[in-house]
Scaffold this motif. Structure first.
Motif, PDB file in Angstrom:
ATOM      1  N   GLY A   1      61.605  92.121  44.849  1.00  0.00           N
ATOM      2  CA  GLY A   1      62.819  92.422  44.100  1.00  0.00           C
ATOM      3  C   GLY A   1      63.671  91.169  43.913  1.00  0.00           C
ATOM      4  O   GLY A   1      63.141  90.066  43.735  1.00  0.00           O
ATOM      5  N   PHE A   2      64.981  91.370  44.023  1.00  0.00           N
ATOM      6  CA  PHE A   2      65.901  90.248  43.812  1.00  0.00           C
ATOM      7  C   PHE A   2      66.893  90.172  44.977  1.00  0.00           C
ATOM      8  O   PHE A   2      67.573  91.160  45.286  1.00  0.00           O
ATOM      9  CB  PHE A   2      66.638  90.393  42.471  1.00  0.00           C
ATOM     10  CG  PHE A   2      65.724  90.151  41.312  1.00  0.00           C
ATOM     11  CD1 PHE A   2      65.583  88.874  40.779  1.00  0.00           C
ATOM     12  CD2 PHE A   2      64.960  91.182  40.768  1.00  0.00           C
ATOM     13  CE1 PHE A   2      64.699  88.637  39.720  1.00  0.00           C
ATOM     14  CE2 PHE A   2      64.069  90.956  39.730  1.00  0.00           C
ATOM     15  CZ  PHE A   2      63.946  89.687  39.196  1.00  0.00           C
ATOM     16  N   ALA A   3      66.938  88.986  45.599  1.00  0.00           N
ATOM     17  CA  ALA A   3      67.904  88.738  46.671  1.00  0.00           C
ATOM     18  C   ALA A   3      69.243  88.397  46.024  1.00  0.00           C
ATOM     19  O   ALA A   3      69.296  87.624  45.050  1.00  0.00           O
ATOM     20  CB  ALA A   3      67.420  87.585  47.548  1.00  0.00           C
ATOM     21  N   LEU A   4      70.327  88.960  46.575  1.00  0.00           N
ATOM     22  CA  LEU A   4      71.636  88.754  45.947  1.00  0.00           C
ATOM     23  C   LEU A   4      72.731  89.003  46.972  1.00  0.00           C
ATOM     24  O   LEU A   4      72.455  89.360  48.124  1.00  0.00           O
ATOM     25  CB  LEU A   4      71.781  89.710  44.751  1.00  0.00           C
ATOM     26  CG  LEU A   4      71.279  91.164  44.915  1.00  0.00           C
ATOM     27  CD1 LEU A   4      72.069  91.959  45.917  1.00  0.00           C
ATOM     28  CD2 LEU A   4      71.281  91.867  43.575  1.00  0.00           C
ATOM     29  N   ARG A   5      73.995  88.800  46.558  1.00  0.00           N
ATOM     30  CA  ARG A   5      75.138  89.207  47.361  1.00  0.00           C
ATOM     31  C   ARG A   5      75.434  90.655  46.955  1.00  0.00           C
ATOM     32  O   ARG A   5      75.701  90.929  45.786  1.00  0.00           O
ATOM     33  CB  ARG A   5      76.325  88.290  47.054  1.00  0.00           C
ATOM     34  CG  ARG A   5      76.084  86.821  47.450  1.00  0.00           C
ATOM     35  CD  ARG A   5      76.801  85.816  46.541  1.00  0.00           C
ATOM     36  NE  ARG A   5      77.993  86.362  45.935  1.00  0.00           N
ATOM     37  CZ  ARG A   5      79.258  86.073  46.321  1.00  0.00           C
ATOM     38  NH1 ARG A   5      79.466  85.199  47.291  1.00  0.00           N
ATOM     39  NH2 ARG A   5      80.283  86.621  45.713  1.00  0.00           N
TER      40      ARG A   5
ATOM     41  N   SER B   1      74.721  91.832  35.373  1.00  0.00           N
ATOM     42  CA  SER B   1      73.701  90.835  35.039  1.00  0.00           C
ATOM     43  C   SER B   1      73.884  89.611  35.929  1.00  0.00           C
ATOM     44  O   SER B   1      74.991  89.094  36.067  1.00  0.00           O
ATOM     45  CB  SER B   1      73.836  90.459  33.566  1.00  0.00           C
ATOM     46  OG  SER B   1      72.937  89.418  33.265  1.00  0.00           O
ATOM     47  N   LEU B   2      72.773  89.184  36.563  1.00  0.00           N
ATOM     48  CA  LEU B   2      72.831  88.020  37.459  1.00  0.00           C
ATOM     49  C   LEU B   2      71.854  86.956  36.963  1.00  0.00           C
ATOM     50  O   LEU B   2      70.834  87.259  36.354  1.00  0.00           O
ATOM     51  CB  LEU B   2      72.468  88.432  38.894  1.00  0.00           C
ATOM     52  CG  LEU B   2      73.317  89.538  39.544  1.00  0.00           C
ATOM     53  CD1 LEU B   2      72.766  89.893  40.916  1.00  0.00           C
ATOM     54  CD2 LEU B   2      74.773  89.083  39.669  1.00  0.00           C
ATOM     55  N   ARG B   3      72.198  85.700  37.276  1.00  0.00           N
ATOM     56  CA  ARG B   3      71.346  84.583  36.878  1.00  0.00           C
ATOM     57  C   ARG B   3      70.292  84.348  37.957  1.00  0.00           C
ATOM     58  O   ARG B   3      70.635  84.246  39.139  1.00  0.00           O
ATOM     59  CB  ARG B   3      72.208  83.325  36.670  1.00  0.00           C
ATOM     60  CG  ARG B   3      71.420  82.093  36.253  1.00  0.00           C
ATOM     61  CD  ARG B   3      72.223  81.130  35.410  1.00  0.00           C
ATOM     62  NE  ARG B   3      72.759  81.774  34.217  1.00  0.00           N
ATOM     63  CZ  ARG B   3      72.059  81.951  33.067  1.00  0.00           C
ATOM     64  NH1 ARG B   3      70.817  81.501  32.971  1.00  0.00           N
ATOM     65  NH2 ARG B   3      72.605  82.563  32.044  1.00  0.00           N
ATOM     66  N   VAL B   4      69.030  84.296  37.556  1.00  0.00           N
ATOM     67  CA  VAL B   4      67.941  84.090  38.521  1.00  0.00           C
ATOM     68  C   VAL B   4      67.742  82.596  38.718  1.00  0.00           C
ATOM     69  O   VAL B   4      67.352  81.894  37.779  1.00  0.00           O
ATOM     70  CB  VAL B   4      66.638  84.751  38.029  1.00  0.00           C
ATOM     71  CG1 VAL B   4      65.520  84.534  39.032  1.00  0.00           C
ATOM     72  CG2 VAL B   4      66.864  86.238  37.774  1.00  0.00           C
TER      73      VAL B   4
ATOM     74  N   ALA C   1      71.032  85.335  41.659  1.00  0.00           N
ATOM     75  CA  ALA C   1      70.010  86.100  42.381  1.00  0.00           C
ATOM     76  C   ALA C   1      68.759  85.247  42.485  1.00  0.00           C
ATOM     77  O   ALA C   1      68.592  84.282  41.733  1.00  0.00           O
ATOM     78  CB  ALA C   1      69.684  87.402  41.646  1.00  0.00           C
ATOM     79  N   ALA C   2      67.888  85.585  43.434  1.00  0.00           N
ATOM     80  CA  ALA C   2      66.582  84.923  43.568  1.00  0.00           C
ATOM     81  C   ALA C   2      65.509  85.991  43.503  1.00  0.00           C
ATOM     82  O   ALA C   2      65.597  86.999  44.206  1.00  0.00           O
ATOM     83  CB  ALA C   2      66.492  84.174  44.889  1.00  0.00           C
TER      84      ALA C   2
END
Lengths: 424, 424
Positions: A53-57, A71-74, A93-94
């Motif tokens: 998935g995507f790691a995020l805060r 929407s987050l920037r990868v 995000a990663a």
């Protein structure tokens, strides 16, 4: 005659747990751990993602409200085994794979199924908000530093080997797998092909007993056949005492047998042999002692093949398990309904009826004796997975509950047969 | 996602029973017999005594009436392995030991307990009359010529080895014990001691899977760890294909994993690999195919240790058992009461809950999940002896019946603990 419990007590007393040794993990399956192993490293060793998935805060995933998916920037992709030197900042995000280290700054993972591609290239839209810690595995969530990995007394199953490897261990202190020598005695025994001379019989016991030893996970040592020859028997017992943790003989222990086995065992055991008539059927005659010098236990089993197998179950198995550090020494005993009546006559003995134990359609235990209950009828015994324990008395009627020792737990009924799928 | 039954069907279809081989008896334990073995010799091979006592003509034991016990002249002693060339005539008896050949002329044995010393030296008094055939074992009473010793499909237990040896056989045609290669994949994996670099983890799976292979009675082959390197992985797969009957890999099969394992397996399998998302939890990702050339099955297990173990149980074990000629492919499934509620949410998957299965005081099955049900929590899984099968839905409440796969039959509850005697 002496009670079974007295004979077993005599054996177990002499079968004290033996020396321990550090053994390679891949050779330690089934061994009993001799000292507690406490974790010195956490498992997992770092915070990581439990999902693709995507790691995020997490705060970023919910700041826009339900109608405005965020929407987050990868900024990177993190695979298992790789690491990201940077930090996930606000609005970033990663892409992350299961097991990959959670990057600095991130505190949650939004699983792939809850994200969608952003309108702008290099962005991801978080469709469902996540909370702090979501889809994240903490350090030590499997095993924390200071927690017990395997206690003293643990019988090592496959998963324990992995858990020990997770501590960087390559070996573990255990009661090592015992080496058990198996010997058949008697001038009448013949091994291998070729016609039988009159009065001679083939040696079935050694193959059966070597198989029983192997089935327990012990190392079998074939000591061969020894005729009624004092010097030869002495030599083989010396070899067994030097090379094995215990020696199992069959034949020569009954009242009616030639005295050579008795004379030699008496001599080599320094008089510790006890010649027993145990109040059981089959397997009444039984001898046990320890060989002088190393103190190697020697089990003298009767020559009848069925008696030898029952004697192995009742004496050799619990004795060697105790030597190997096991705490559970005996087979599981279950209560089962008998499919046929099991009449017997009072004779002061416990009878062990060779039987098939199985589960009926409702999951209840049922038991059915095998055809051929005489102590020379090995072929019938071979198919038995259980021994019905019939206490002294008149036996039991059909359908009545009986106590049953499960001697081959791998063979249980109600298995799914064929190549089809199991019942789900 | 595909149903579990479809994935299992795909595996079993490709795991056809392999070649058979004549294997030494002492190496054939647990193997499946490939052709019926019919007795060519009777067992026992000659008429013999089932007791220590006196061989005689039964008519002589009863001719004197109950008040005049019959005195017979003892003409010889017959031990097991010896033979008596003469004939027992009227008024004569032979002292005889268990298993010794019945002499010509005699038709019964009076057991020692029913005899007493005669007044004249060299005589014996028969206290209880016997009937013809009493205490006598007929030729072929264990196995007669032409009878089946082991049928095709028999899984060889210790007693079968003895029964085959009784036919003068030293080897038997079986599906030989399979050699199973075990391989861990991934750049993040480390073997042995020493500190872990960031992002690296220790390789637990290989030790666990080697242990599982050994536990089935198969021969484990350690193929080591291979990093994300196409040439190295190809080389190891070639080695596994040449040396093993099947290869088990872990890691690299999830959607989120690096593509190297997928690329190499795809290439080496000639496109037979199927990359599956199975509707189960844990162990959703699973790959299976056959390596080009020898057609060696290759099982691609997920990297999470618990998933790898569950995948082994559901796919590798039944597949390799089919290759090895077994007819019972799956674990026994029992119905047990659950000690705690097992809630879950509908997600289209069957859940396998790691648990301890045991027998309660009344011999009924009970099950209790182990602590730590996430797919990375190997330590908890190590202690499980069963998998609760929870079909898709909302789970079950405490006390309700559930279906349970017994994955470690050696570990059953209600065993007798300690050095005391069993419950009789």
């Amino acid at each position: 005659m002496i009670p079974l419990s007295e004979a077993q007590g005599f054996v177990l007393e002499a079968c004290a747990p033996g020396p321990t040794r550090r053994v390679d993990l891949d050779d330690a399956l089934g061994c009993v751990v001799a000292e507690p192993v406490v974790a010195t490293e956490p498992v997992p060793p770092f915070v990581n993602s439990s999902r693709d998935g995507f790691a995020l805060r997490a705060v970023d995933s919910r700041s826009a409200g339900p109608d405005q998916p965020r929407s987050l920037r990868v900024v990177t992709t993190i695979m298992a085994g790789s690491a990201f030197a940077g930090t996930i900042g606000p609005g970033q995000a990663a892409r992350i794979m299961t097991g990959a280290p959670l990057p600095a700054g991130a505190d949650a993972v939004c699983m792939l199924e809850d994200c969608s591609e952003g309108a702008e290239p290099g962005t991801v839209v978080i469709d469902h908000p996540v909370v702090e810690g979501e889809a994240v595995r903490a350090v030590g969530e499997d095993v924390g530093v200071g927690e017990l990995v395997t206690g003293a007394g643990t019988v090592l199953a496959p998963g324990h080997l992995g858990a020990l490897a997770n501590q960087g261990l390559e070996a573990v202190l255990v009661h090592p797998r015992p080496r058990i020598g198996v010997l058949s005695t008697g001038d009448e025994l013949v091994s291998g092909p070729g016609p039988l001379a009159p009065g001679m019989i083939r040696d079935a016991n050694r193959h059966t007993l070597l198989g029983l030893v192997r089935r327990q996970g012990w190392d079998p040592v074939d000591l061969g056949i020894v005729g009624d020859d004092e010097a030869a028997l002495s030599e083989v017992l010396d070899r067994g005492a030097a090379d094995c943790d215990a020696v199992v003989t069959s034949g020569g222990v009954s009242v009616g047998d030639l005295d050579i086995v008795k004379v030699v065992l008496e001599k080599r055991s320094g008089g510790t042999m006890r010649w027993m008539q145990v109040a059981i059927r089959p397997a009444k005659p039984f001898a046990f002692g320890t060989l002088a010098g190393p103190g190697t236990p020697v089990f003298g089993l009767p020559g009848n093949p069925v008696s030898a197998m029952v004697s192995f179950e009742l004496f050799v198995r619990p004795g060697v398990r105790r030597m190997s550090g096991h705490r559970v020494l005996h087979r599981p005993v279950v209560t089962a309904g008998t499919e046929v009546g099991l009449p017997r006559q009072p004779d002061g003995k416990i009878h062990f009826v060779r039987a098939r134990l199985f589960l009926d359609d409702r999951g209840g235990w049922r038991v059915r004796p095998v055809d051929g209950q005489d102590s020379h009828q090995l072929r019938a015994m071979a198919d038995a997975n259980a021994l019905v324990v019939l206490p002294d008395g008149d036996g039991v009627a059909v359908g009545e509950p009986v106590e049953v020792m499960l001697i081959d737990p791998e063979q249980l009924g109600r298995e799914v047969v064929g190549t089809g799928s199991p019942p789900w």
